[in-house]
Design a protein around this motif. Structure first.
Motif, short mmCIF file in Angstrom:
data_model
loop_
_atom_site.label_atom_id
_atom_site.label_comp_id
_atom_site.label_asym_id
_atom_site.label_seq_id
_atom_site.Cartn_x
_atom_site.Cartn_y
_atom_site.Cartn_z
N GLU A 50 -7.28 -4.17 5.51
CA GLU A 50 -6.28 -4.43 4.47
C GLU A 50 -5.04 -3.56 4.66
OE1 GLU A 50 -9.14 -5.95 0.82
OE2 GLU A 50 -8.20 -3.99 0.69
N ARG A 85 -6.59 2.56 -1.91
CA ARG A 85 -5.74 2.17 -0.79
C ARG A 85 -4.26 2.30 -1.11
NH1 ARG A 85 -9.99 -2.35 -0.05
NH2 ARG A 85 -11.32 -0.66 -0.68
N ARG A 132 -17.75 -20.83 5.57
CA ARG A 132 -17.12 -19.66 6.16
C ARG A 132 -17.50 -19.49 7.63
NH1 ARG A 132 -16.41 -14.35 2.87
NH2 ARG A 132 -14.40 -14.05 3.76
N GLU A 133 -18.77 -19.78 7.93
CA GLU A 133 -19.23 -19.59 9.31
C GLU A 133 -18.62 -20.60 10.27
OE1 GLU A 133 -20.37 -16.90 10.20
OE2 GLU A 133 -20.55 -16.37 8.10
N THR A 169 -5.54 -13.66 13.32
CA THR A 169 -6.72 -13.39 12.51
C THR A 169 -7.34 -12.09 12.98
OG1 THR A 169 -7.10 -15.75 12.29
CG2 THR A 169 -8.93 -14.31 11.75
N THR A 176 -4.53 -12.71 8.88
CA THR A 176 -5.59 -13.26 8.04
C THR A 176 -6.83 -12.43 8.34
OG1 THR A 176 -4.64 -15.43 8.34
CG2 THR A 176 -6.88 -15.34 7.46
N ILE A 177 -7.38 -11.81 7.30
CA ILE A 177 -8.55 -10.95 7.52
C ILE A 177 -9.81 -11.80 7.46
CG2 ILE A 177 -9.86 -8.98 6.67
CD1 ILE A 177 -7.21 -7.96 5.46
N GLU A 178 -10.66 -11.65 8.45
CA GLU A 178 -11.91 -12.43 8.51
C GLU A 178 -13.09 -11.45 8.52
OE1 GLU A 178 -12.11 -16.01 8.77
OE2 GLU A 178 -14.22 -15.55 8.35
N PRO A 179 -13.59 -11.08 7.33
CA PRO A 179 -14.75 -10.18 7.33
C PRO A 179 -16.00 -10.97 7.67
CG PRO A 179 -13.67 -10.30 5.16
CD PRO A 179 -13.19 -11.46 5.97
N GLN A 180 -16.82 -10.43 8.56
CA GLN A 180 -18.06 -11.10 8.94
C GLN A 180 -19.23 -10.15 8.78
OE1 GLN A 180 -17.13 -12.24 13.01
NE2 GLN A 180 -16.64 -14.30 12.29
N ILE A 217 0.82 -1.21 0.00
CA ILE A 217 0.00 0.00 0.00
C ILE A 217 0.86 1.27 0.00
CG2 ILE A 217 -1.98 -1.02 1.16
CD1 ILE A 217 -0.72 0.62 3.67
N PRO A 259 -6.84 -20.89 12.21
CA PRO A 259 -5.89 -20.74 11.12
C PRO A 259 -4.76 -21.76 11.27
CG PRO A 259 -6.29 -18.64 12.22
CD PRO A 259 -6.97 -19.69 13.03
N ARG A 266 -2.68 0.73 -3.83
CA ARG A 266 -2.10 -0.49 -4.36
C ARG A 266 -2.05 -0.40 -5.88
NH1 ARG A 266 -5.98 -4.40 -0.92
NH2 ARG A 266 -7.47 -3.27 -2.20
N TYR A 275 -10.58 -9.93 12.95
CA TYR A 275 -12.02 -10.01 12.70
C TYR A 275 -12.57 -8.61 12.44
CZ TYR A 275 -11.74 -14.80 14.25
OH TYR A 275 -11.41 -16.13 14.35
N ARG A 302 -10.63 -14.21 0.35
CA ARG A 302 -10.40 -13.45 1.56
C ARG A 302 -9.60 -12.22 1.17
NH1 ARG A 302 -10.46 -15.52 6.67
NH2 ARG A 302 -10.45 -17.69 6.05
N PRO A 303 -10.08 -11.03 1.52
CA PRO A 303 -9.26 -9.87 1.24
C PRO A 303 -7.96 -9.99 2.01
CG PRO A 303 -11.09 -9.32 2.73
CD PRO A 303 -11.28 -10.73 2.27
N PRO A 304 -6.86 -9.46 1.54
CA PRO A 304 -6.68 -8.64 0.35
C PRO A 304 -6.24 -9.43 -0.89
CG PRO A 304 -4.74 -8.52 1.73
CD PRO A 304 -5.66 -9.54 2.35
#
Lengths: 305, 523
Positions: free
Chosen positions: B386, A80, A152-153, B372, B400-404, A61, A158, A82, B374, A251-253
């Motif tokens: 990000e 951002r 996902r839920e 992670t 690790t990004i976990e968007p919910q 970034i 990890p 990038r 959240y 999963r972002p990014p």
């Protein structure tokens, strides 16, 4: 090993080379098909060597944000900061990995199922065919959204194998969605081929079922399979891009084309139109390329027959 | 593309699918081309503006619709805005978070700071014609005290009673320098005593009267006998869209919307350059809170918390996420909007990823950290995640990004459990609320699970002392401690945005968009 085996081996290799050669020749004879194939090859190179080609890291970034395309940043930078050019290049890998491997997996499993139920017939065929019908009745995108949403839920720790499984869930979903379609195509080819004389001859020779299915029938299914696989691949690209756009699966990014399009839509489109247009163009170009190529593959296969 | 089309196509005529696809792409490219060329709408816009001006209607577009209109449970901007129109508060706050009289024309505090006497405006009537009595105020606050999210807020109130003349007396158990601000709480609109069907029947004293309420809009007419003077527009319409984008489109097209409040930074930035609109922004105390759990590893080590903060470049985040709107944060909720309490005495260390990495090594993480993060799946928050992930990566913190979905993020107190999370906090008129809600050890939403004796003492002092100098000092000390060893990063404070057609006047944007008053508006 006997000399006869060696000769047979050489002959089949030669036959294979000749068939493939004719196929490639037919494919490149039509300009449209040649163009499509070149486009796909171009993206394949990006997918394989993206890390060497991209000037920057996809998630770096440190660049000035919201730069319109210029000499330093051929595709501009996003809000951002990038580099869009690097992200588009590095996004190729994920779309090829997910759509490509997903398709391969679907083709592999679908072929086995199709061959077995097509050759076996009877109750097994009835049962599996109805299951396939049921699966085909479900809308692909909906199934994908629900499945991915559930996975996902579950939220695995990890680093565990479950988490790695979840991270590749889009690939698996594509495989699950396309297995019935491939299986059905292979089954219908098998039904036709198993009535031919050479299959009957093999049966009379007393060959095992395994031998008949994979050595006698399978080679004849390959042409239909190649056409189906290329078609599946183009739909898989569309599906991966759609899922990315809807925000599931990646999963972002991660630089995912579909996600980049949705991420830079709405008000961001007014601020950094290039950040949305470039990945959208990449999706369009690849899908057009794969479509032209698969049309060419179909024609080439017909010609080679 | 549906599965049916897909199946039909590939079965028989794959070529058709390609043509179909090319046709769709061509249409898409044409649409994009129009957008790029930018069709000039100004003549049309001017005509629409004239028509709007003559109609005497003020249309306010919202990105969402009310889910509940019972003052006890209403909380969203669009809900509070509705209540703020049909009812009155005792006291308002303005854009600078100063107290402004509303139903209470004046107030006084006893010397011990425990008794507040509020004088009510004379000649106030409800929409049904009955007069406002002190008992209505008493009944309203008894209700707020008894139930819902305000029960805690007013737990300190021992009694509410009618006083001499047209006044109301609040008696507190403990001193609270912010008590008058508590009276401005979003829930605290004054209802008629023993009102029935609260939330569906709206008998208020407010500047507008509800005449029509449908799924997509609420229509109000001016209350001609409003004690504060007849409102400037005859009709006020709240128009509810699925998203703020829809409201903005209607504003741009001149389709019944004159004002849109509350929008994302990117939406505002894309509109701010348009001379046809008045673009307004006010700084707020609302912020995104990035916090690390401090009661277990790795966040229980002060060096780890310091490493996260050293790896963060707040200015870069501010530029990339807030586009320069609002203010850069200093890791404490006492932001620059609270000018009397804000300080930059303690310097915030410069970003230094190498030093952060060293701190992690010292703390026993020579290979860095894998964590992670959240985050509620809202575009700005994911963008923040990000940028943070990219910055922290330089210090060896792999995220690790976990968007919910928001509903999932807050469900079962999951957001309070996770080690690393981002939580948006809305604008409040006083900083004490944040400290009480998430910073002291026993706070209900102590997200970071942090317990610091000095902070607890300072928060207690700031929340009870009547000596303003002591209070200022406590707030300054809190800011110092947060920089020295706090478990949170506040990279920025939001700005609140409003966009209005150029012919709209008299709308002062409030930091909490739903508290923007429309009685002085004119078209």
């Amino acid at each position: 090993m006997s000399n006869a085996f060696y000769l047979r081996w050489v002959r089949s290799v030669r036959r294979l080379v000749l068939t493939v050669g004719r196929f490639v020749f037919e494919l490149f004879r039509r300009p449209q098909s040649a163009l499509g194939t070149l486009i796909v090859l171009f993206f394949l190179v990006l997918a394989l060597f993206g890390n060497q080609i991209a000037p920057y890291d996809a998630n770096d970034i440190e660049h000035p944000p919201r730069q319109s395309p210029n000499d330093d940043y051929p595709f501009g930078t996003d809000s951002r900061g990038r580099d869009v050019y690097s992200r588009v290049i590095l996004g190729t890998e994920s779309i090829f990995r997910v759509a490509g491997l997903g398709t391969l997996l679907a083709v592999g499993v679908g072929t086995i199922i199709g061959l077995v139920i097509g050759y076996q017939g009877g109750v097994l065929d009835e049962l599996v065919s109805r299951v396939i019908d049921a699966m085909l009745a479900l809308p692909a995108l909906l199934v994908a959204l629900v499945t991915l949403g559930v996975i996902r839920e579950l939220q695995f720790e990890p680093g565990t194998w479950q988490a790695r499984f979840a991270d590749n869930s889009v690939l698996l979903v594509i495989a699950i969605l396309y297995v019935p379609i491939v299986a059905r195509v292979v089954r219908s080819s098998t039904l036709e081929i198993k009535t031919r004389e050479f299959v009957e001859a093999a049966q009379i020779r007393g060959e095992s079922r395994f031998y008949i299915i994979f050595r006698e029938i399978f080679p004849s299914v390959i042409p239909a399979l190649v056409v189906e696989a290329s078609l599946r691949f183009s739909y898989a690209i569309f599906l991966v891009a759609s899922l990315g756009f809807l925000g599931v699966g990646v999963r972002p990014p991660t630089p995912d084309w579909g996600h980049m399009v949705s991420d830079n839509s709405g008000a961001f489109y007014d601020l950094t139109p290039w950040a949305m247009e470039r990945p959208a163009m990449a999706i369009a170009l690849l899908v057009i390329g794969v479509n032209l190529m698969s049309d060419g593959v179909r024609r080439a296969v017909q010609k080679s027959d | 593309m549906t599965e049916n089309q897909e199946k039909g196509n590939n079965r028989t005529t794959p070529q058709l699918s390609r043509r179909h696809f090319l046709k769709i792409s061509a249409a898409g490219m044409a649409a994009a081309a129009f957008k790029i060329v930018g069709v000039d709408l100004s003549a049309q816009q001017a005509a629409a503006a004239l028509a709007r001006r003559q109609s005497g209607i003020l249309g306010v577009g919202w990105g969402g619709s009310p889910a509940t209109l019972d003052p006890l449970s209403a909380s969203a901007d669009v809900e509070i805005a509705f209540l703020n129109v049909v009812y009155d508060y005792l006291i308002d706050t303005n854009a600078s978070s100063e107290l402004v009289p509303r139903l209470a024309s004046s107030w006084s505090v006893s010397d011990d700071g425990l008794t507040y006497t509020l004088q009510l405006q004379d000649g106030v009537t409800f929409h049904d014609g009955s007069a406002l009595m002190p008992d209505d105020v008493v009944w309203t606050f008894e209700r707020l005290k008894s139930d819902g999210p305000t029960a805690d807020l007013y737990a300190n109130v021992v009694s509410v009673a009618a006083g001499d003349g047209n006044s109301v007396v609040f008696t507190l158990e403990q001193t609270n320098p912010d008590f008058l601000y508590n009276l401005t709480d979003n829930h605290a609109v004054i209802l008629k005593a023993n009102a029935d069907n609260i939330g569906t029947d709206f008998n208020g004293t407010g500047p507008f009267r509800l005449t029509d309420f449908a799924v997509d809009r609420a229509v109000f007419e001016a209350n001609a006998s409003y004690w504060g003077g007849t409102p400037g527009v005859e009709t006020l319409e709240f128009i509810y869209f699925d998203s703020v984008d829809g409201a903005i489109n209607a504003l741009q097209a001149g389709a019944g919307v004159d004002v849109v409040l509350r929008m994302d930074n990117a939406v505002y930035l894309s509109l701010a350059g348009d001379s046809f609109f008045q673009a307004n922004e006010v700084p707020t105390s609302g912020h995104d809170l990035v916090r690390l759990r401090a009661d277990r590893a790795p966040g229980n080590d002060e060096r780890v918390r310091q490493a996260f903060r050293l790896a963060t470049d707040r200015q870069a985040i501010f530029d990339r996420i807030q586009f320069g709107f609002g203010a850069v944060g200093r890791d404490s909720p006492i932001g620059p909007v609270f000018a009397q309490y804000y300080t930059e005495e303690t310097p915030l260390p410069e970003r230094d990823p190498a030093a952060a990495r060293q701190l992690l090594t010292d703390a026993g993480y020579p290979d860095g950290l894998d964590m992670t993060l959240y985050v509620p799946a809202l575009s700005d928050r994911v963008a923040l995640a990000e940028v943070l992930a990219a910055q922290w990566a330089d210090a060896g913190i792999n995220i690790t990004i976990e968007p919910q979905e928001e509903a999932v993020y807050y469900a079962d107190s999951g957001w309070l459990e996770v080690d690393l999370g981002i939580t948006p906090w809305g604008a409040r008129p006083v900083p004490q609320v944040y400290l009480d809600l998430y910073l002291k050890s026993d706070a209900v939403w102590n997200e970071a699970h942090w317990s610091d004796e000095e902070i607890d003492r300072l928060v207690e002092t700031a929340g009870t002392t009547l000596d303003e100098a002591e209070r200022v000092n406590a707030y300054h000390e809190i800011q110092r401690v947060m920089i020295e060893r706090g478990p949170i990063i506040i990279p920025y404070f939001f700005a609140q945005f409003g966009v209005m057609a150029e012919y709209v006047d008299g709308v002062d944007l409030h930091p909490f968009a739903g508290r923007t008053n429309f009685n002085t508006a004119t078209v």
